[in-house]
Design a protein around this motif. Structure first.
Motif, mmCIF file in Angstrom:
data_model
loop_
_atom_site.group_PDB
_atom_site.id
_atom_site.type_symbol
_atom_site.label_atom_id
_atom_site.label_comp_id
_atom_site.label_asym_id
_atom_site.label_seq_id
_atom_site.Cartn_x
_atom_site.Cartn_y
_atom_site.Cartn_z
ATOM 1 N N UNK A 670 10.370 34.416 63.529
ATOM 2 C CA UNK A 670 9.626 33.532 64.427
ATOM 3 C C UNK A 670 8.326 34.187 64.877
ATOM 4 N N UNK A 671 8.409 35.448 65.218
ATOM 5 C CA UNK A 671 7.245 36.162 65.736
ATOM 6 C C UNK A 671 6.138 36.263 64.705
ATOM 7 N N UNK A 672 6.485 36.488 63.454
ATOM 8 C CA UNK A 672 5.480 36.735 62.416
ATOM 9 C C UNK A 672 4.903 35.469 61.810
ATOM 10 N N UNK A 673 5.482 34.317 62.121
ATOM 11 C CA UNK A 673 4.990 33.063 61.535
ATOM 12 C C UNK A 673 3.888 32.499 62.434
ATOM 13 N N UNK A 674 2.737 33.200 62.455
ATOM 14 C CA UNK A 674 1.683 32.824 63.386
ATOM 15 C C UNK A 674 0.876 31.615 62.948
ATOM 16 N N UNK A 675 1.094 31.104 61.733
ATOM 17 C CA UNK A 675 0.356 29.919 61.303
ATOM 18 C C UNK A 675 1.139 28.635 61.547
#
Length: 975
Positions: A670-675
């Motif tokens: 969740x944290x790394x899916x910034x797009x």
């Protein structure tokens, strides 16, 4: 003697379309991919490199094989229209859906294909949630592809695609089985950093049949062959080919445009039986494709340029009638020049009777060259021409009238286009359309307020989609003669947008100025007071927030039902945030089943928010139930935007309840899916990730995650508490005090206790470590006063823990031991095992400090097992080091939590033995230095395990099993 090159005066032949050269490898790779469907083919290359030519040549070669392919292109528009490329591809490639016998899903296509209305099923019931509507539309497209046996969807220039088109492509490639092959072309350098295209190019499913093709420039030999094909296959000198290659870098479009420009200049000559260039060392080819095209266009007659201008203004395939109308030329002049424009090499026939530029670079170059006054006039003529069509292209009309300066028409068509985008599930395009209008056109206050209300800011890209909106609203406020009520509506919108932008105090000030003049029964009046009631921004007493909530007027029955539902959900959320038990009664009014699909997203969000607050109250069963309800609704109504919020909240709950298996991976995803994942949900995931890393001992990474989590107001206080705890363990008391001062004041200091659960024990510990026991005692008293007798297990457990920390600091070790044991029992009852184990650790240390080693060491041994099994290795190592220092063999006892099954744990066995000896609960508690509540809990557990229902039966069963042991024997001996 130097031989002079011989030249001749042969007439220069007309230029031909260049032959397809230099792409044999890519052609074969494309054929191999689409010959093994379903595939995903990504064709990347700079402007003019030949991506479109490769596709055209390949598709022409496949035309007789019977595989249906639909092809579309994404034009570069300031605001792309929803699924435009897909709609064009389907419309051109399918023609009609008559006789397909589509299911009810097909009705979702009506807004995009009004000309098919007689052949499509009835329109389905509208969905309030745009994401669900979009997902339904995607499934309708897939059904059409399936019924028509479409083998591949080809989209060009997807770096310009609207968000809905990109989401549709992601939808296609992530489905199993993949319904069609997907081929896209794009320019990597023109992909915005926040584009969903990055997910398509870098995060495809592992089992996708992926082929990447990156087109390279032509070599010198290929350049020579390319130019030769334009000159009736005449020989091209090596010197000329090298000259062109050096100045065009082998980019096919640049080569072609340079040759055409030289042809127009009569700068080509026949030399030694081949083609060369006159005065090679003196006349340079323009350094850019744009310059070459502009020079070519500048050499054309005025009316021919006018036709080209009109094609660029329309920015897409244009028919004869519309094109003539946009030029403003009389029939005879237009007819004469249209043929010349088509023959100049810049245009091509995109379809029967449809003209467009062969390349987007040419279109942009010509458009930029139009004088400003002529460009506005052409946009106005384009708008009026398209307005007369039976099926009005509202997105194009909005663009033309906006660029023409027609405010009223621009506003009308932009709103229609935005509504159409929302109905199609494309919230991003709707938001972009409205944002572009209200920030570029001076609107009257009434339509301005109405349109700003429709903007969903979370769908806009960029770091600041708010400032220009606020500027437009403030401009209307200062420059228009408005009634007090109109001023209030504008101020409310300014305040609302400021709060959404994170400028809480500035937003509150505007809303406060608006409230007295809002109509009492208006939706805005109730929403304004609800916003003022939320405990955000600077610390204020809870009484002030509650006053605003209680003053919120009843909403008129004329307000739409889903707006009334929204207000009731927001009210319940605000009450729970403020620690009011009435909030639960309000929360129970949130229906499990929405009355209609439009209400589904409100109900799902309501359950998610109530679940979040249930966690703060310590009602973890309630939280789990609410999140489960939200997930059911999200899945049933395909509320795709809800999944991440539910997932981040579930991760937070799993942290509390000790369900840590796989939790770190879920939080990191969740944290790394910034797009895709919103900042709020990423911050909650960062909080969970940081807490896990702190427990595992990765302190530097934990601090980074926790600082990121603090960017969101909802996670700020808990993140600060976790950071302060790390600094306390490192001995940095001053930093712990600094981090907890503000959060403590904004929670306990204001009486808003639900947000004080995590920070207050850390603040008390920091004050104690600084030797400020009086301040610590005052804080505990204030926390106790704020919580009172509320039925809130987490705050009550936190309060007991604060008392224990204070008692230990004051040297009241026996009292502290009991209080720590009580806190542990309270945490276990939630359940919240990590905090329970840490409280047990403190309980054991108090016993040891009080000289009760036989009681304290076994407790620490149990704590060690529990921490190890949970994954809190940093804490487990600390406990192990302490036990090893006391001669306790931690290795023999293993690092995992004991699985007692139906056997009594050492602590339960100790309690049972004392029960056999006739001790009361109070007497057992005094012997073991725990609370009577802990004793009662352990007796209850023992009775459950031994399948008895009374204290007497338990004592008898223990004797029958021979578990009494020796009276003075340490419970540790039975581990």
């Amino acid at each position: 003697m130097v031989r002079r090159a011989s030249t001749d005066a042969s007439p220069i032949p007309a230029l031909s379309v260049p032959r397809f050269v230099g792409r044999d490898r890519e052609f074969a790779a494309l054929g191999g991919a689409l010959g093994n469907p379903p595939a995903v083919v990504l064709i990347d290359g700079e402007a003019g490199i030949g991506k479109s030519r490769l596709l055209r040549e390949f598709l022409a070669s496949q035309a007789e094989r019977g595989c249906r392919v639909v092809v579309g292109a994404c034009p570069e528009l300031r605001v792309p229209y929803t699924l435009g490329a897909v709609v064009d591809a389907v419309r051109d490639g399918v023609g009609s859906v008559s006789g397909l016998r589509l299911s009810g899903l097909g009705g979702a296509l009506r807004p995009l294909f009004p000309e098919w209305a007689t052949d499509l099923p009835s329109a389905p019931e509208p969905l309030e949630d745009a994401t669900a509507a979009r997902h339904r539309l995607f499934r309708a497209f897939v059904e059409v592809f399936s019924r028509l046996d479409v083998g591949a969807l080809v989209l060009e220039d997807v770096h310009w695609a609207d968000e809905a088109t990109l989401e549709f492509l992601l939808f296609l490639v992530s489905r199993r089985p993949q319904p069609v092959s997907v081929v896209v072309t794009y320019r990597r350098e023109d992909v915005p950093p926040d584009s969903l295209l990055l997910r398509l190019t870098s995060r495809l499913p592992a089992d996708a049949h992926l082929v990447r093709l990156t087109l390279k420039p032509l070599g010198i030999g290929e350049t020579a062959a390319f130019v030769s094909s334009m000159l009736a296959d005449g020989h091209v000198s090596a010197e000329f080919a090298a000259f062109l290659h050096a100045r065009t870098e082998g980019i096919p479009l640049a080569v072609e445009e340079s040759v055409r420009l030289m042809h127009d200049r009569a700068d080509l000559i026949r030399q030694d039986g081949g083609w060369a260039r006159r005065r090679l060392d003196r006349i340079e080819v323009p350094p850019t494709i744009r310059d070459a095209m502009l020079e070519r266009v500048g050499r054309l007659p005025h009316d021919t340029r006018t036709v080209l201008y009109a094609v660029s203004v329309l920015s897409g395939p244009a028919d004869y009638v519309t094109l003539k109308a946009v030029t403003g030329l009389p029939e005879d002049r237009f007819t004469a020049q249209a043929a010349d424009a088509l023959g100049c090499g810049l245009l091509h026939e995109a379809g029967p009777g449809q003209w467009s530029f062969r390349h987007s670079l040419a279109c942009h170059a010509v458009y930029d060259a139009i004088p400003a006054h002529e460009r506005r006039a052409m946009h106005l003529r384009a708008g009026r021409a398209l307005e007369g069509r039976p099926l009005q292209p509202v997105a194009q009309l909005a663009r033309h009238f906006r660029l023409a300066g027609d405010v009223e028409a621009s506003c009308r068509y932009t709103e229609q286009a935005a509504d159409l985008s929302t109905q199609s599930g494309d919230v991003a395009t709707a938001a972009l359309l409205l944002h572009s209008l209200v920030t570029s056109v001076a609107l009257l206050a009434e339509p301005l307020v109405r349109l700003v209300m429709k903007i969903q800011f979370q769908a806009l890209s960029g770091s600041d989609p708010y400032s220009k909106i606020i500027d437009s609203l403030q401009s209307a406020l200062g420059s228009q003669a408005l009634t007090p009520e109109q001023q209030a509506l504008v101020r409310f919108q300014i305040g609302r947008v400021l709060m959404v932008a994170g400028e809480i105090e500035a937003g509150r000030l505007e809303i406060l100025r608006a409230v007295p003049h809002l109509a009492p029964d208006a939706l805005e009046a109730a929403r304004a007071r609800t916003l003022l009631a939320l405990p955000l921004g600077n610390a204020r007493p809870v009484s002030e927030h509650l006053r605003w909530l209680h003053e919120a007027p009843a909403v008129a029955l004329s307000i739409a039902p889903h707006h009334r539902l929204l207000l009731s959900v927001e009210r319940a959320f605000a009450l729970l945030m403020l620690g009011e038990e009435d909030g639960w009664a309000a929360a129970w009014q949130i229906p499990d089943e929405p009355a209609d699909p439009r209400a589904a997203s409100i109900v799902a969000a309501g359950h998610t928010n109530v679940g979040e607050e249930a966690m703060r109250w310590g009602r973890y069963d309630e939280a789990a139930e609410r999140l489960a309800k939200a997930l059911v609704l999200a899945e049933r109504y395909e509320l795709l935007d809800c999944f991440d919020s539910i997932a981040s909240s579930q991760a937070h709950l799993d942290w509390f309840t000790g369900a840590w298996a796989g939790l770190a991976d879920r939080a990191e995803r969740l944290l790394n899916d910034d797009d895709r994942v919103r900042l709020k949900d990423r911050c909650e995931a960062a909080l969970v990730a940081g807490l896990l890393q702190a427990a595992a001992g990765d302190r530097d990474e934990a601090r980074e995650r926790l600082r990121f989590a603090g960017r969101d107001d909802q996670q700020r206080i808990e993140a600060a508490a976790a950071l302060a705890q790390l600094y306390l363990r490192d001995g940095d008391v001053d930093e712990a005090l600094r981090l907890t001062e503000g959060p403590s004041e904004s929670t306990v200091g204001t009486g808003i206790w639900p947000r004080a659960v995590e920070v207050t024990p850390v603040r008390v510990a920091a004050l104690v470590a600084a030797g400020r026991l009086g301040r610590a005692a005052d804080l505990v008293t204030a926390f106790e006063h704020a919580v009172g007798d509320k039925d809130a297990q987490a705050p009550q457990a936190s309060l007991v823990l604060c008392r224990a920390i204070l008692a230990q600091a004051e040297g009241r070790l026996a009292d502290a031991a009991v209080l720590f044991a009580d806190a542990a029992t309270a945490w276990e009852g939630l359940p919240r095992p990590y905090d329970a184990l840490l409280a047990r650790e403190h309980h054991a240390h108090c016993l040891l400090a009080d000289g009760r080693h036989e009681a304290g060491l076994p407790v620490l041994s149990d704590v060690l097992r529990g921490l190890s099994a949970l994954g809190a290795h940093n804490d487990a190592d600390r406990v192990a080091r302490f036990l090893n220092g006391r001669g306790w063999d931690t290795q023999a006892r293993g690092r995992g939590r004991p699985s007692y099954g139906d056997r009594l744990s050492p602590r339960e066995l100790a309690v049972a033995r004392l029960l056999v000896g006739g001790r009361t609960n109070r007497e057992i508690a005094e012997v073991l230095v725990v609370s009577t509540q802990t004793v009662a809990s352990q007796l209850k557990s023992a009775m459950r395990k031994l399948r008895v229902t009374s204290r007497t039966a338990l004592a008898i069963r223990v004797v029958e099993l021979g578990l009494t042991g020796e009276q003075g024997r340490s419970p540790a001996a039975d581990e």
